[in-house]
Write an enzyme that holds these catalytic residues in place. Structure first.
Site, mmCIF file in Angstrom:
data_model
loop_
_atom_site.group_PDB
_atom_site.id
_atom_site.type_symbol
_atom_site.label_atom_id
_atom_site.label_comp_id
_atom_site.label_asym_id
_atom_site.label_seq_id
_atom_site.Cartn_x
_atom_site.Cartn_y
_atom_site.Cartn_z
ATOM 1 N N LYS A 175 0.843 -1.200 0.000
ATOM 2 C CA LYS A 175 0.000 0.000 0.000
ATOM 3 C C LYS A 175 0.878 1.250 0.000
ATOM 4 O O LYS A 175 1.889 1.296 0.701
ATOM 5 C CB LYS A 175 -0.919 -0.022 1.228
ATOM 6 N N THR A 208 -7.254 8.776 9.501
ATOM 7 C CA THR A 208 -6.955 7.581 8.709
ATOM 8 C C THR A 208 -6.748 6.361 9.606
ATOM 9 O O THR A 208 -6.211 5.352 9.165
ATOM 10 C CB THR A 208 -5.687 7.780 7.863
ATOM 11 N N GLY A 210 -7.097 3.013 11.147
ATOM 12 C CA GLY A 210 -7.792 1.772 10.765
ATOM 13 C C GLY A 210 -7.880 1.528 9.271
ATOM 14 O O GLY A 210 -8.537 0.576 8.834
ATOM 15 N N THR A 211 -7.199 2.341 8.478
ATOM 16 C CA THR A 211 -7.309 2.148 7.025
ATOM 17 C C THR A 211 -6.706 0.807 6.588
ATOM 18 O O THR A 211 -7.220 0.174 5.670
ATOM 19 C CB THR A 211 -6.594 3.276 6.245
ATOM 20 N N GLY A 212 -5.616 0.395 7.242
ATOM 21 C CA GLY A 212 -4.974 -0.872 6.870
ATOM 22 C C GLY A 212 -5.899 -2.053 7.122
ATOM 23 O O GLY A 212 -6.057 -2.947 6.281
ATOM 24 N N CYS A 213 -6.522 -2.050 8.302
ATOM 25 C CA CYS A 213 -7.469 -3.121 8.658
ATOM 26 C C CYS A 213 -8.633 -3.124 7.678
ATOM 27 O O CYS A 213 -9.051 -4.175 7.183
ATOM 28 C CB CYS A 213 -8.038 -2.886 10.062
HETATM 29 O O1 PXL Z 1 -4.305 -0.489 12.222
HETATM 30 C C1 PXL Z 1 -3.593 -1.435 12.903
HETATM 31 C C2 PXL Z 1 -4.332 -1.974 14.079
HETATM 32 C C3 PXL Z 1 -4.755 -3.272 14.072
HETATM 33 N N1 PXL Z 1 -5.401 -3.830 15.105
HETATM 34 C C4 PXL Z 1 -5.679 -3.145 16.211
HETATM 35 C C5 PXL Z 1 -5.293 -1.816 16.281
HETATM 36 C C6 PXL Z 1 -4.606 -1.219 15.199
HETATM 37 C C7 PXL Z 1 -4.192 0.188 15.252
HETATM 38 O O2 PXL Z 1 -4.327 0.877 16.196
HETATM 39 O O3 PXL Z 1 -5.582 -1.139 17.364
HETATM 40 C C8 PXL Z 1 -6.388 -3.797 17.329
#
Ligand code: PXL
Length: 273
Positions: A175, A208, A210-213
């Site tokens: 990404k 932004t 949580g964008t990766g999740c």
């Molecule tokens: O975005 C990565 C991530 C994944 N999982 C949990 C998170 C975070 C970022 O803070 O808290 C539980």
């Protein structure tokens, strides 16, 4: 109605923007039935992570077993796994149930710098989990750690994708969000043969988290519904783009994205909802 199912094996974000909360919201929006196996609980809000409380490997194993022995899943994603032991437990579960549509989001650190993966667990991620991945979805800093190389140019990104493919992931998405010098935002897909580029305008916002999740969850939902990998990346890119564009302005720090935005924008999909 036959409904597609997706499983997230990840940590909880009490603030609701990342982790299993982001995953389940995304699954729901994209019309798949969401299930979860929790690996850790984080106490956090938009200002930062206050605490990390991992589950025991036994508890992670029991959740995966409960799902595998009854409902099964069409696709799954992994997020925050925290430790070597949890990674090995998750890898064993995936192998035991023969799950093939596996999206590995190699979560390492939260935006504020809190560690979501112990340093000695990186080896386990490379050795046990990435070889089971249908697709691995690092951002640039994560790709640097996994490949032991500095990534500056687009060419570096291509070399890193080749290295990650050699580790056993059948597809690699790197990404582009962290490449702040680029005028456009370029997400790169490599299938072991060809490179594909997904190019978008960069949106300037603090929100932004949580964008990766969310990206990996959208890919997982699409794979669960039987979409091909390129289509899954395309939907995920557009889902995240919409979620950032129509941000919610929640909290005092790095706010969450808008998981409703993709459907509110009327982006056409053929999901069964
Ligand atoms: O975005 C990565 C991530 C994944 N999982 C949990 C998170 C975070 C970022 O803070 O808290 C539980």
């Amino acid at each position: 109605m036959e409904v597609s199912k997706a499983l997230t094996i990840a940590g909880s974000d009490s603030g609701g923007g990342a982790g299993i909360q982001a995953d389940l919201k995304t699954f729901q929006e994209l019309g798949v039935y969401g299930m979860s196996a929790l690996t850790a609980v984080t106490a956090q809000n938009t200002l930062g992570v206050h605490g990390v409380y991992p589950m025991t490997p036994k508890a992670v194993e029991a959740q995966i077993e409960a799902i595998g022995e009854d409902m099964g899943t069409d696709a799954l994603k992994t997020g925050m796994l925290f430790s070597d032991e949890i990674i090995q437990t998750v890898a064993r579960g995936i192998e035991r149930f023969g799950w093939k549509q596996v999206v590995v989001d190699p979560v390492m650190i939260a935006k504020g710098g809190a560690s979501l993966l112990q340093t000695d667990a990186i080896r386990a991620m490379k050795e046990y989990l990435i070889p089971l991945a249908m697709v691995v979805t690092p951002n640039i800093p994560e790709a640097e750690v996994l490949t032991n190389m500095m990534i500056r140019s687009l060419d570096d990104r291509k070399r890193a994708a080749e290295k990650l493919h050699k580790l056993g992931a059948r597809h690699v998405v790197i990404k582009g969000g962290h490449a702040e010098d680029d005028e456009k935002l370029i997400d790169l897909l490599y299938d072991g043969k060809d490179f594909f580029y997904f190019t978008n305008n960069r949106i300037l916002t603090e929100n932004t988290h949580g964008t990766g999740c969310t990206f990996a969850a959208a890919m997982t939902a699409e794979l669960a519904r039987g979409q091909a990998i390129k289509k899954a990346v395309d939907v995920a890119v557009n889902y995240v783009q919409a979620a950032i564009e129509m941000d919610l302005k929640i909290g005092k720090g790095h706010g969450p994205t808008n998981h409703w935005a993709f459907k509110r924008k009327g982006v056409p999909t053929d999901a069964a909802y």
